[in-house]
Design a protein around this motif. Structure first.
Motif, short mmCIF file in Angstrom:
data_model
loop_
_atom_site.label_atom_id
_atom_site.label_comp_id
_atom_site.label_asym_id
_atom_site.label_seq_id
_atom_site.Cartn_x
_atom_site.Cartn_y
_atom_site.Cartn_z
N THR A 85 33.34 79.92 -3.75
CA THR A 85 32.25 80.13 -2.76
C THR A 85 31.90 79.02 -1.93
O THR A 85 31.59 78.92 -0.63
N GLU A 86 31.41 77.91 -2.75
CA GLU A 86 30.78 76.65 -2.52
C GLU A 86 31.92 76.04 -1.58
O GLU A 86 31.46 75.08 -0.65
N GLN A 87 33.24 76.07 -1.89
CA GLN A 87 34.08 75.24 -1.19
C GLN A 87 34.74 76.07 -0.02
O GLN A 87 35.55 75.68 0.50
N GLY A 88 34.24 77.14 0.23
CA GLY A 88 34.82 78.05 1.32
C GLY A 88 36.08 78.62 1.18
O GLY A 88 36.87 78.77 2.25
N MET A 89 36.45 78.76 -0.15
CA MET A 89 37.82 79.44 -0.40
C MET A 89 37.83 81.10 -0.62
O MET A 89 36.72 81.47 -1.15
N ALA A 90 39.05 81.67 -0.13
CA ALA A 90 38.94 83.06 -0.32
C ALA A 90 39.77 83.28 -1.44
O ALA A 90 40.99 82.96 -1.81
N LYS A 91 39.05 84.04 -2.47
CA LYS A 91 39.67 83.96 -3.77
C LYS A 91 40.99 84.73 -3.76
O LYS A 91 41.10 85.60 -3.04
N GLY A 92 42.01 84.07 -4.61
CA GLY A 92 43.22 84.76 -4.56
C GLY A 92 44.27 84.35 -3.47
O GLY A 92 45.48 84.88 -3.33
N SER A 93 43.85 83.71 -2.45
CA SER A 93 44.72 83.20 -1.40
C SER A 93 45.19 81.86 -1.57
O SER A 93 45.02 81.08 -2.59
N MET A 94 46.06 81.83 -0.64
CA MET A 94 46.84 80.35 -0.59
C MET A 94 46.50 79.95 0.89
O MET A 94 46.74 80.39 2.05
N ALA A 95 45.80 78.67 0.90
CA ALA A 95 45.65 77.87 2.11
C ALA A 95 46.47 76.62 2.12
O ALA A 95 46.71 75.90 1.35
N LEU A 96 46.67 76.25 3.50
CA LEU A 96 47.64 75.12 3.81
C LEU A 96 46.26 74.18 4.23
O LEU A 96 45.42 74.39 5.00
N ILE A 97 46.44 72.74 3.60
CA ILE A 97 45.28 71.84 3.81
C ILE A 97 46.12 70.64 4.24
O ILE A 97 47.29 70.37 3.95
N ASP A 98 45.34 69.68 4.83
CA ASP A 98 45.83 68.51 5.11
C ASP A 98 45.27 67.42 3.90
O ASP A 98 44.84 67.75 2.97
N GLU A 99 45.90 66.10 4.21
CA GLU A 99 45.69 65.14 3.15
C GLU A 99 44.28 64.82 2.69
O GLU A 99 43.75 64.64 1.64
N ALA A 100 43.49 64.91 3.82
CA ALA A 100 42.04 64.44 3.66
C ALA A 100 41.25 65.72 2.92
O ALA A 100 40.78 65.47 1.77
N ARG A 101 41.70 67.00 3.32
CA ARG A 101 40.96 67.96 2.38
C ARG A 101 41.50 68.04 0.88
O ARG A 101 40.86 68.40 -0.01
#
Length: 333
Positions: A28-44
């Motif tokens: 929650t603190e990281q703004g992630m949807a539990k159980g999902s897969m998110a594509l991120i960049d190198e900084a993230r």
């Protein structure tokens, strides 16, 4: 048709998984949807790594996990995926070859770093993934060896790799070569969010017979047909696909063919530790059954057995001999 050198050849993202246990509060603190897969960049990617707890590095990637499972069962397996010639690239290359999988894709000497996926495992075993694709997305048609494709009974394509244009072209090239040589092509839809991005294209692949076998879970299936009605979506899939399998977690799976629908129960599990790789290993078991010429029910049983093994420990590749487990269960290996 000449005899195959490989039973299954997978094409997908060459990724090293970085796994850590976490609490739902962290997600929650990281703004992630539990159980999902998110594509991120190198900084993230760097920010997540700094914030997460103690971690374990394990080679992963959806199709690579499946192919490792195929090899574990005793079939002849190969993998095509792009890494950089860096530390994680060396880890991935070593691990896939140690799993007795042929891996000949040339590592990139420059460009983005080897892909990594930060896998955060909640107390209930659910995994939340953040993926930096890096070098993996630079897979191109030039990395597809026509002779190797022609020598493989089944080509297994990873839906996650449908994002980059070059990789898409590589997929289509592999599928064309496979069909010219009377080989089969399988596709995993990978993730409901992936389906949301490429719904029309995936439907075209299925309806146009670019793929012969489709793997999906319930969420991916209902996303594909934009309905919350499972039975309605299943009926549509049966109409569109040559052969498909829909996994339903503890409910087992449903094998969908033109002539019949075959439900197969899940294998018993003592404790769910980490669901990472459940779908990947299910596909491994099912594909093993297909190349052995088994019934749809037996293919589903192999899939269920492989999935049950991988969710009872951390990591997305088998730790036990799936072949031995299958023998104990009375399955024909």
């Amino acid at each position: 048709m000449t005899a195959a050198t490989y039973d299954v050849l997978g094409i997908g993202n060459a990724i090293v998984d970085i796994l850590a246990r976490t609490e739902d509060k962290f997600l929650t603190e990281q703004g992630m949807a539990k159980g999902s897969m998110a594509l991120i960049d190198e900084a993230r990617a760097a920010a997540i790594y700094d914030a997460m707890g103690p971690a374990t590095e394990i080679s992963g990637g959806s199709a690579a996990n499946t192919i490792a499972g195929v090899a574990n069962l005793g079939a002849r397996a190969a993998f095509v995926g792009k890494v950089r010639n860096d530390q994680l690239g060396n880890v991935f290359s070593h691990d896939i070859r140690a799993a007795k999988v042929a891996f000949e894709t040339q590592a990139a000497s420059d460009g983005p770093a080897t892909a990594r996926c930060y896998v955060l495992v909640s107390p209930d075993g659910e995994r939340t993934m953040n993926t930096y694709l890096g070098a993996a997305q630079d897979l191109s048609p030039a990395d597809i060896d026509p002779a190797q494709i022609a020598a493989s009974s089944i080509i297994y394509l990873e839906g996650y790799l449908w994002d980059p244009a070059n990789a898409k072209e590589a997929f289509l090239k592999a599928s064309k070569i496979a069909h010219e040589n009377r080989r089969s092509v399988a596709l995993t839809l990978s993730d409901a969010f992936c389906v949301g991005r490429y719904r029309d294209e995936f439907l075209n692949l299925i309806r146009g017979k670019t793929v012969d076998l489709v793997f999906a879970n319930e969420a991916e299936l209902t996303s594909l047909y934009q309905t919350g009605d499972f039975d309605k979506a299943l009926a549509q899939l049966r109409s569109d696909a040559t052969l498909a399998v829909v996994t339903r977690s503890e409910k087992g799976c449903v094998v969908v063919a033109k002539d019949k629908v075959t439900p197969v129960p899940a294998s018993p599990v003592k404790q769910v530790v980490d669901t990472t790789g459940a779908g990947d290993l299910f596909a491994a078991g099912f594909l093993f059954g297909v190349v052995r010429g088994l019934s749809h029910e037996q293919c589903g049983q192999f899939g269920a057995l492989a999935a049950a093994e991988v969710i009872q420990h951390i990591g997305a590749r088998p730790e036990a001999s799936l072949k031995a487990l299958a023998q104990q269960a009375g399955l024909p290996v």
